[in-house]
Design a protein around this motif. Structure first.
Motif, PDB file in Angstrom:
ATOM      1  N   ARG A 299      27.775 119.443  32.527  1.00 15.01           N
ATOM      2  CA  ARG A 299      28.688 119.478  33.674  1.00 15.01           C
ATOM      3  C   ARG A 299      30.121 119.188  33.249  1.00 15.01           C
ATOM      4  O   ARG A 299      31.049 119.458  33.988  1.00 15.01           O
ATOM      5  CB  ARG A 299      28.275 118.433  34.703  1.00 15.01           C
TER       6      ARG A 299
ATOM      7  N   LEU B 141      18.977 116.492  34.393  1.00 15.11           N
ATOM      8  CA  LEU B 141      19.915 115.434  34.773  1.00 15.11           C
ATOM      9  C   LEU B 141      19.768 115.117  36.260  1.00 15.11           C
ATOM     10  O   LEU B 141      19.698 116.015  37.094  1.00 15.11           O
ATOM     11  CB  LEU B 141      21.348 115.909  34.486  1.00 15.11           C
TER      12      LEU B 141
ATOM     13  N   PRO C 118      22.146 113.387  38.571  1.00 15.22           N
ATOM     14  CA  PRO C 118      23.499 112.825  38.508  1.00 15.22           C
ATOM     15  C   PRO C 118      23.696 111.715  39.519  1.00 15.22           C
ATOM     16  O   PRO C 118      22.889 111.541  40.437  1.00 15.22           O
ATOM     17  CB  PRO C 118      24.380 114.026  38.854  1.00 15.22           C
ATOM     18  N   GLU C 119      24.767 110.988  39.353  1.00 15.67           N
ATOM     19  CA  GLU C 119      25.149 110.000  40.355  1.00 15.67           C
ATOM     20  C   GLU C 119      25.446 110.764  41.644  1.00 15.67           C
ATOM     21  O   GLU C 119      26.043 111.831  41.615  1.00 15.67           O
ATOM     22  CB  GLU C 119      26.407 109.261  39.892  1.00 15.67           C
TER      23      GLU C 119
ATOM     24  N   GLY D 150      22.908 114.863  43.822  1.00 20.77           N
ATOM     25  CA  GLY D 150      22.989 116.327  43.762  1.00 20.77           C
ATOM     26  C   GLY D 150      21.834 117.051  44.411  1.00 20.77           C
ATOM     27  O   GLY D 150      21.463 118.139  44.000  1.00 20.77           O
ATOM     28  N   VAL D 151      21.254 116.445  45.451  1.00 15.61           N
ATOM     29  CA  VAL D 151      20.176 117.155  46.154  1.00 15.61           C
ATOM     30  C   VAL D 151      20.771 118.201  47.069  1.00 15.61           C
ATOM     31  O   VAL D 151      21.970 118.182  47.377  1.00 15.61           O
ATOM     32  CB  VAL D 151      19.316 116.183  46.988  1.00 15.61           C
ATOM     33  N   PHE D 152      19.941 119.137  47.500  1.00 11.89           N
ATOM     34  CA  PHE D 152      20.379 120.141  48.464  1.00 11.89           C
ATOM     35  C   PHE D 152      20.055 119.594  49.845  1.00 11.89           C
ATOM     36  O   PHE D 152      18.956 119.788  50.372  1.00 11.89           O
ATOM     37  CB  PHE D 152      19.681 121.472  48.199  1.00 11.89           C
TER      38      PHE D 152
ATOM     39  N   PRO E 172      20.676 120.034  53.139  1.00 18.30           N
ATOM     40  CA  PRO E 172      20.118 120.702  54.306  1.00 18.30           C
ATOM     41  C   PRO E 172      18.719 121.278  54.061  1.00 18.30           C
ATOM     42  O   PRO E 172      18.044 121.657  55.006  1.00 18.30           O
ATOM     43  CB  PRO E 172      21.112 121.829  54.587  1.00 18.30           C
ATOM     44  N   LEU E 173      18.301 121.367  52.803  1.00 13.36           N
ATOM     45  CA  LEU E 173      16.988 121.943  52.522  1.00 13.36           C
ATOM     46  C   LEU E 173      15.904 120.866  52.630  1.00 13.36           C
ATOM     47  O   LEU E 173      16.176 119.682  52.538  1.00 13.36           O
ATOM     48  CB  LEU E 173      16.974 122.558  51.120  1.00 13.36           C
TER      49      LEU E 173
END
Lengths: 291, 238, 242, 404, 303
Positions: free
Chosen positions: B50, B80, B82-83, B86-88, B90-91
């Protein structure tokens, strides 16, 4: 009275919705606000007209051919023209201005090409101009078919986005581009696919709209503007929002034409649009403001 | 082996990571400890592709990771979390997990992998259809870790998994992490809860102002005065 | 007498409370550290004081007036200045212009030569006077931090909020920074600073407030607070109890 | 003739070079062409109208004239015609500037008008000041008499709203008298110049003629869906339907009326109805549809013009303003052959002379063309004039219109 | 203001142009001046705030309509004052309600605004006055209009320089750089933006008002042509919207390019124009002025 207004409004709104969904996909996934969007609609309408008029290919068959070509065209266009801009912007707000300007130029190019190829004439062809009775309201068969196709396409797209692996990837990129790479998604490829898919939908919209509506090489802007209004109203990048506000707009126009004054339909469109934005600055289904 | 040599990272003129070298062996759990702003996350983000390092080498079993585009890293077996997770948002949980199985290496056997994750985090199994953003921080963290595991990584990079979680949830989470570790997966962990982190790791690095200031086994680091210094400053300086 | 009085302040994002029921105060001329592990709500609190965020509940009294929920420009004009966690300069403006801004829009609304003189003296204070015509974007990180401080000073605040102003400095720069902040207290400016560099906290702040998970867990003399078990636990984890 | 000598001097430099280019090597000795400029909307919203009615006729005429050896001059000599065109991009400002350019840069001999009322009015004062005769063909305005007085060299050839509304009202009233319709009329009009002019003229006239307006609504330009309107018209009790519409709506109305089997006894729609592609749009069911304009269905000249237009342009012309546009150019040519290239004299000749054109013998009254077809109707594959009924060549209207 | 003196002289010279340039030259200058004002006025607000407004034509059209309504009955200065007043009032109302929208939402909103005004005006004319077109008969020759526009351009530029140096200009530059910092430095964001939006709109309304006698006949579709908004944006961006001279440096060459293309390639105008836009985006991303400066810097560095 009420039921016929409702039906007429939904049928009108259906075509609006289909046209807007593609644009919202292009913005949601590829982050390109495509001002030349309507030109693709008209291009597809002319293509349908040619296929129908000179080769006798039914618009329904054209619906299978033209969007596929448009998809390829969209992907190619993204790779050649948009991608350098995306790279240059590097995620900054600059892409918004750049894409608006570049696609504005594209609008002129496409319009000029169509003027040369087809002239400025109003074009229309007769296809399924019979009436069909729906719950006491007579509807044009071509409009009804277009409505069915719109709903079918939008539904198909929704299913594709909702249930396929591919659709999942597209949604993921649209919702959280920053996280896409974490699951191994190639943003660039998916952006190109999203742009292509949007172009294909524009083309599908063009094919269905040409079944019942007169069009000319200049009309692209009208479609772009209506689609923009719907997209913004629904929340940029939101497929469901585009569908709902498309239908809403159709209902609104029909209702105003019937009960208020046909002279105020377009004004009503914009009043609705402005009111929605003032009430919810991010659109009906946009991400909640604040935080 | 995941190896980092002389890694330097700059943001504009700001030197965030200064000539850092470290390594994580296969199956090993390593903690990276340090105060806020010490450059820990930058190291993890550089491994995950990243952040582009200004200089230095990041290699996995001899393959150069820094040369790969970010979306290719996960194909190499490095996942990774991340802090900020980094989830999606609305899914749904299930969709997030399915996305985790997007990399080619993970496509076969994704269904079994998902079952394993539901077994690991039973809370997620109860909420497969729920949108992730409506869930608590701990549950979201579980989704993020579960998603990373879906890609069948050899190396799992965790950036502050307990951040903002209630103690009881943190405990639950670390219990699961211990189970994950026991499967032979290598873990590189940044954890503000030092005792928890050291409790899990075999080895730890201390980081201050972009540099590695200490490295030792967890047991020894835990009693090292440099540890407290890293977080609470040198006592008595005035 | 307190210059800043925070009582029962809560901030919720969605269902999550980033700050809950927080109360503390800062006296005139005092320099207080606001500590806490990552994510404990310190910056959120600073944002509520400066007006960047609107509290969900509670009162923030500045010199007796409740400023909770006021627009940031009004709060700024009332006499509160701040720096930002991630340094925020105005990149397209020159240094002197950066610093003129708060003077021009602050209480005294300085303009023209007077404003320039004032700004120059602020730049002088942080040691940037010689480069006052440079574009801010061309500064090094530490100088950008200096510039940000000069800009905050230019507003002639009664209360200064420093959000990790010392973060990212190397040891030599750190000492300079500490000295600079200390010099401010001599002018009678009250300071509330969020800081992770304990060395600086110990050096600068006689009093410390510690937050964890949005709540206040300690408030008192710095050395005492930092040796409280709850505070160590908050930093090093609950396992410390065991 | 002063103008001529000055131009001849100028022509030595530029004109010769251009004519050599445009006429090719074989005609190096050919006489200097007569330069005729025009500005029209080649892009933008007005391009559709200009592209159907105006530009093809200009090109066709230039081609016809040159094929016949060129423009005749009083001394019997002939000079070819060279067209110089600009695009006003559908902006009045650009139209004005293009005329200035044609006059002062290109120094053309004549300037042909743009398409549309607004554009013609925008250039009218300028044409007057510059001394160019202004054949404002595609301007439908009731103020034509005033304009003709204001700008002495302007010629208004499409009548005004009152003319068309009056003729339409008479046609309907006559049908009512004959018991063919019930005298109740539903009218819709586009909220733009054309629609407003006609509807404001029609309201009092329809009343005078004893007709009842049972439905009267305007709709904005760009409306595509008339289903709701048609439903209301159906339930209004009117058996005559009038739409003062623009082409897209004209087509949409026809298609939607067919769809819902809306078969009023009189079905009258606006601009676009006389377009050659109308029968295709309604799949050959155009019989009985009425509109403004029309042509003399028995005239051989018109038939020949239609044929030539189709050959050269690719499509037949529209049956309202196209033939008049072409006729205006024939008038110009004939005026030049009588008085030469002096613009003042040509204007005088246009005002007073009598001309033989595709629409018959034309003589302007107070700088206006008054021999117009005001109501036309599709009869077979021709859109013929039915009103004024007393004009030679007028066909009897087919009322009621056969079902779609 | 001394830097403007040569410019005033240039404008004065341009005012003499009709004497030897003839009608076409005067017309060209007139259009060019109008384009320069529109681009500069647009950039005055949109440059520093980065709000891409497509409402230019709304105010332009309002100006023209005020003239159409009042020119016969009122003396010209009163007409102009009324045009400025109407434009300013509409801008005030619109600004109060919309300046909280951001990014693309503002872009489309401003476009919608222009369309809404056009539709409402059309409806009013149709249902109340019963005629759509209005006539503007004045005694003005093109050169009279040119002179007025030149004065307006001088005013616009002077204002632009003055604002740039004033507290308001500083506020806007700060807002453009970082709104959060601006607010925390005591700048009232809403008031600063609104003030500028109103000033810019008044100037645009005046341009429409002064130019309108040239068209003799106006109707909503003529004066609310969205192309006006788009060209103002393109011109300003081409030149560099954040610099005082940028918009003019964009407007003049682009206007001449339009003229050249439409004169020499009337059938391909659209295509060439489109390609030109695309070229601008790719080749001159920050505007002509920035490119010139970069070139100068590079040269300077080379020496």
């Amino acid at each position: 009275m009420l039921s016929s207004t409702l039906i007429l409004g939904l049928v009108l709104g259906g075509s609006y919705a289909l046209v807007a969904v593609g644009m919202t996909l292009q913005y949601g996934i590829a982050r390109i606000m495509n001002l030349a969007y309507g030109e693709f609609i008209i291009l597809a309408a002319f293509a349908t007209y040619l296929l129908f008029g000179s080769l006798g290919i039914s618009p329904i068959v054209a619906l299978l051919i033209i969007p596929v070509i448009a998809f390829g065209l969209g992907v190619a266009l993204f790779q050649v023209m948009m991608r350098p801009l995306v790279t240059r912007a590097g995620g900054s707000g600059r892409l918004e201005v750049d894409s608006i300007l570049a696609t504005f130029g594209l609008l002129f190019v496409l319009q000029g090409v169509m003027l040369l190829a087809f002239g400025g004439n109003y074009t229309s062809y007769g296809f399924l101009d019979q009436g069909v009775n729906v719950l006491g309201t007579t509807l044009a068969a071509n409009r009804l078919l277009a409505f069915a196709l719109s709903i079918g396409l939008a539904g198909g797209l929704f299913a594709l986005l909702q249930f396929s692996r591919w659709g999942l990837a597209l949604r993921a990129v649209a919702l959280a581009p920053g996280s896409a790479a974490l699951v191994g998604l190639n943003m660039r490829r998916i952006a190109a696919l999203g742009f292509g898919l949007g172009t294909a939908l524009a083309a599908a919209g063009g094919v269905t709209v040409s079944m019942f509506q007169t069009f000319s090489a200049h009309d692209g802007v009208l479609f772009t503007m209506k689609a923009l209004v719907i997209v913004i109203m629904g929340g940029v990048g939101n497929v469901l929002g585009a569908l709902v506000s498309g239908l809403l707009l159709g209902l609104m126009e029909t209702a105003v034409a019937r009960w208020v004054d046909p002279g105020l339909t377009l004004a009503a469109t914009y009043i609705l649009f402005l009111a929605v934005l003032l009430w919810r600055p991010e659109g009906l289904f946009g991400k909640a403001a604040g935080r | 082996m995941l190896e980092i040599q002389n890694l330097t990272i700059r943001y504009g003129r700001h030197l965030a990571v200064d000539n850092v070298s470290m390594h994580v062996a296969k199956g090993e759990t390593v903690a990276l400890l340090g105060a806020n702003g010490a450059g820990k996350s930058s190291v993890l983000n550089a491994i995950g592709g990243r952040v582009r390092p200004a200089s230095g080498l990041i290699s996995l079993d001899g393959r150069d990771l820094a040369a790969l585009p970010d979306h290719r890293i996960v194909e190499e077996g490095v996942a990774l979390v991340p802090e900020g997770r980094g989830v999606f948002g609305p899914l749904s949980v299930e969709e997030n997990l399915r996305l985790g199985a997007m990399p080619r290496r993970a496509r076969t056997g994704a269904a079994e992998a998902m079952d394993e994750i539901y077994a690991l985090f039973p809370r997620l199994a109860e909420r497969r259809r729920q949108a992730v953003r409506t869930m608590s921080g701990g549950e979201q963290q579980m989704v993020a870790i579960g998603r990373a595991l879906m890609s069948r990584p050899d190396y799992l990079l965790l950036d502050e998994p307990s951040l903002g979680l209630a103690p009881i949830v943190t405990e639950e989470l670390f219990a699961a992490l211990h189970r994950i570790r026991s499967r032979g997966l290598a873990i590189l962990l940044i954890e503000q809860n030092v005792r928890l982190g050291l409790g899990m790791a075999e080895r730890a690095y201390l980081m201050t102002s972009g540099r590695i200031t200490g490295e030792d086994s967890s047991a020894r680091i835990a009693t090292d005065p440099r540890l407290a210094e890293t977080f609470l400053g040198r006592t008595g300086t005035a | 007498m307190s210059i800043l009085d925070i009582s029962g302040v809560t901030k919720r994002f969605g269902g999550l409370a980033a700050v809950s029921d927080l109360s503390f105060s800062v006296k005139h001329g005092e320099i207080v550290a606001l500590l806490g592990p990552n994510g404990s709500g310190k910056t959120t609190m600073i944002n509520m004081i400066s007006g960047a965020l609107v509290p969900s509940n509670g009162q923030i009294r500045f010199q007796g007036d409740d400023i909770a929920g006021r627009a940031p420009d009004r709060i700024a004009r009332a006499g509160i200045a701040r720096t930002f966690q991630l340094v925020r300069i105005l990149p397209s403006l020159s240094l002197i212009e950066n610093v003129v801004v708060p003077a021009a829009f602050g209480r005294r609304r300085l303009w023209g030569d007077e404003a320039l003189r004032h700004a120059a003296s602020c730049l002088d204070r942080v040691g940037l006077k010689a480069r006052c015509d440079l574009r801010a974007a061309d500064l090094t990180y530490i100088d950008q931090k200096r510039l940000e401080l000069a800009r905050a000073l230019s507003a002639e605040p009664q209360l200064l909020l420093l959000d990790e102003w010392l973060a990212g400095l190397n040891p030599a720069e750190l000492q300079e920074g500490i000295a600079l902040i200390r010099s401010l207290t001599h002018d009678g400016i009250s300071i509330l600073m969020v800081e992770h560099i304990m060395e600086a906290v110990r050096a600068l702040c006689p009093r410390t407030v510690v937050m964890a998970a949005g709540r206040k867990i300690a408030d008192g003399p710095t050395a005492d607070v930092l040796s409280q078990p709850e505070v160590i636990a908050a930093y090093l984890g609950e396992a410390a109890h065991a | 003739m002063i103008g001529f000598t000055r131009r001849a001097a100028m022509g030595l430099l530029g004109g010769v070079a251009i004519s050599a280019l445009s006429l090719g090597p074989g005609m190096a000795q050919a006489p200097e062409p007569v330069r005729i400029g025009y500005v029209a909307s080649k892009s933008g919203p007005a391009a559709a109208g200009a592209g159907i009615t105006t530009i093809p006729n200009y090109e066709l005429w230039a081609k016809d004239v040159n094929a016949a050896g060129g423009l005749k001059l009083p001394d019997g000599s002939q000079r070819p015609v060279e067209l110089i065109s600009y695009d006003d991009r559908s902006s009045a400002e650009d139209a004005v500037r293009a005329v200035e350019r044609l006059a002062s840069q290109d120094k053309v001999d004549f300037i042909l008008p743009p398409w549309g009322t607004g554009f013609n009015l925008a250039i009218a004062p300028l044409m007057d000041r510059l001394g160019y005769p202004h054949l404002a063909v595609t301007s439908m305005t009731d103020k034509a008499p005033d304009f003709a007085k204001r700008w002495k060299k302007s010629f208004w050839m499409l009548g005004g709203g009152h003319d068309y509304a009056g003729a339409l009202a008479q046609t309907v009233a006559k049908a009512q008298a004959e018991g063919k319709v019930n005298g109740k009329v539903a009218v819709i009009s586009v909220a733009d110049g054309f629609g407003i002019d006609l509807i404001s003229a029609a309201r009092p006239i329809f009343k005078e003629q004893g007709l009842e307006l049972v439905y009267d609504q305007s709709y904005p330009m760009g409306t595509t869906d008339f289903a709701a309107i048609i439903e209301e018209v159906k339930s209004s009790g009117a058996d005559s339907f009038v739409a003062f519409s623009y082409p897209p709506e004209t087509f949409a109305l026809a298609k939607q009326a067919r769809t819902v089997a809306f078969n009023p006894k009189i079905f009258f729609t606006g601009v676009g109805t006389p377009f050659p592609n109308y029968p295709g749009i309604v799949e050959g069911r155009q019989e009985g549809v009425m509109s403004v304009g029309g042509v003399d269905g028995n005239s051989e000249k018109i038939a020949a013009y239609f044929k030539r237009h189709a050959e050269v342009v690719g499509t037949p012309p529209d049956s309202w303003a196209s033939a008049i546009t072409y006729a205006s150019l024939e008038m110009l040519a004939q005026a030049v052959s009588r008085v030469g290239l002096d613009r003042e004299a040509v204007a005088g000749e246009l005002a007073s002379g009598s001309f033989d054109t595709v629409i018959g013998e034309v003589k302007l009254e107070d700088n206006q063309l008054r021999q117009l077809w005001l109501v036309g109707q599709w009869q077979g594959d021709k859109f013929v004039g039915v009103a004024p009924a007393d004009r030679t060549g007028a066909m009897a209207p087919v009322i009621p219109k056969p079902a779609w | 203001m001394r830097q403007l003196l040569p410019f005033y002289a240039l404008l004065g010279l341009a005012g003499l142009a009709p004497l030897w340039l003839g009608d076409y030259g005067a017309g060209l200058l007139l259009g060019m001046t109008s384009a320069a004002i529109l681009a500069t006025a647009w950039a005055m607000f949109s440059g520093p705030t980065r709000y891409v407004s497509l409402a230019t034509v709304a105010f332009y059209g309002i100006g023209a309509y005020v003239v159409a309504a009042l020119a016969e009955s009122q003396p010209w200065p009163v007409v102009l004052l009324a045009a400025a007043g109407c434009g300013g009032l509409v801008a005030l109302v619109v600004g109060l309600s919309t300046l909280r929208l951001a990014g693309i939402y503002f872009v489309i909103f401003s476009f919608g605004l222009a369309e809404l005004i056009r539709q409402l005006l059309t409806w009013y004319e149709v249902n109340v006055t019963g005629t759509l077109g209005r006539y503007i008969f004045t005694e003005f020759q093109p050169r009279d209009l040119l002179w007025q526009l030149l004065v307006l351009l001088a005013v616009t530029l002077t204002l632009s320089v003055w604002i740039h140096r004033s507290r308001l200009g500083l506020a806007l530059r700060v807002i453009g750089d970082d709104e959060t910092v601006a607010a925390h430095a005591g700048i009232n964001l809403a008031r600063s933006k609104l003030t500028l939006f109103v000033i810019s709109s008044v100037l645009i309304s005046l341009t429409g008002a002064i130019q309108s006698p040239r068209w003799v006949y106006i109707e909503p579709s003529i004066v609310f042509n969205p192309t006006v908004s788009f060209t103002a944006v393109i011109m300003a961006l081409l030149g560099g919207a954040n610099r005082i001279w940028g918009p003019i440096l964009g407007a003049v060459p682009l206007y001449l390019a339009f003229e050249f293309l439409s004169a020499h390639f009337p059938d391909h105008f659209s295509i060439l124009l489109g390609l030109l836009f695309i070229l601008v985006v790719f080749a001159l991303p920050n505007g002509v002025l920035a490119a010139l400066e970069r070139l100068r810097l590079r040269k300077g560095a080379g020496v």
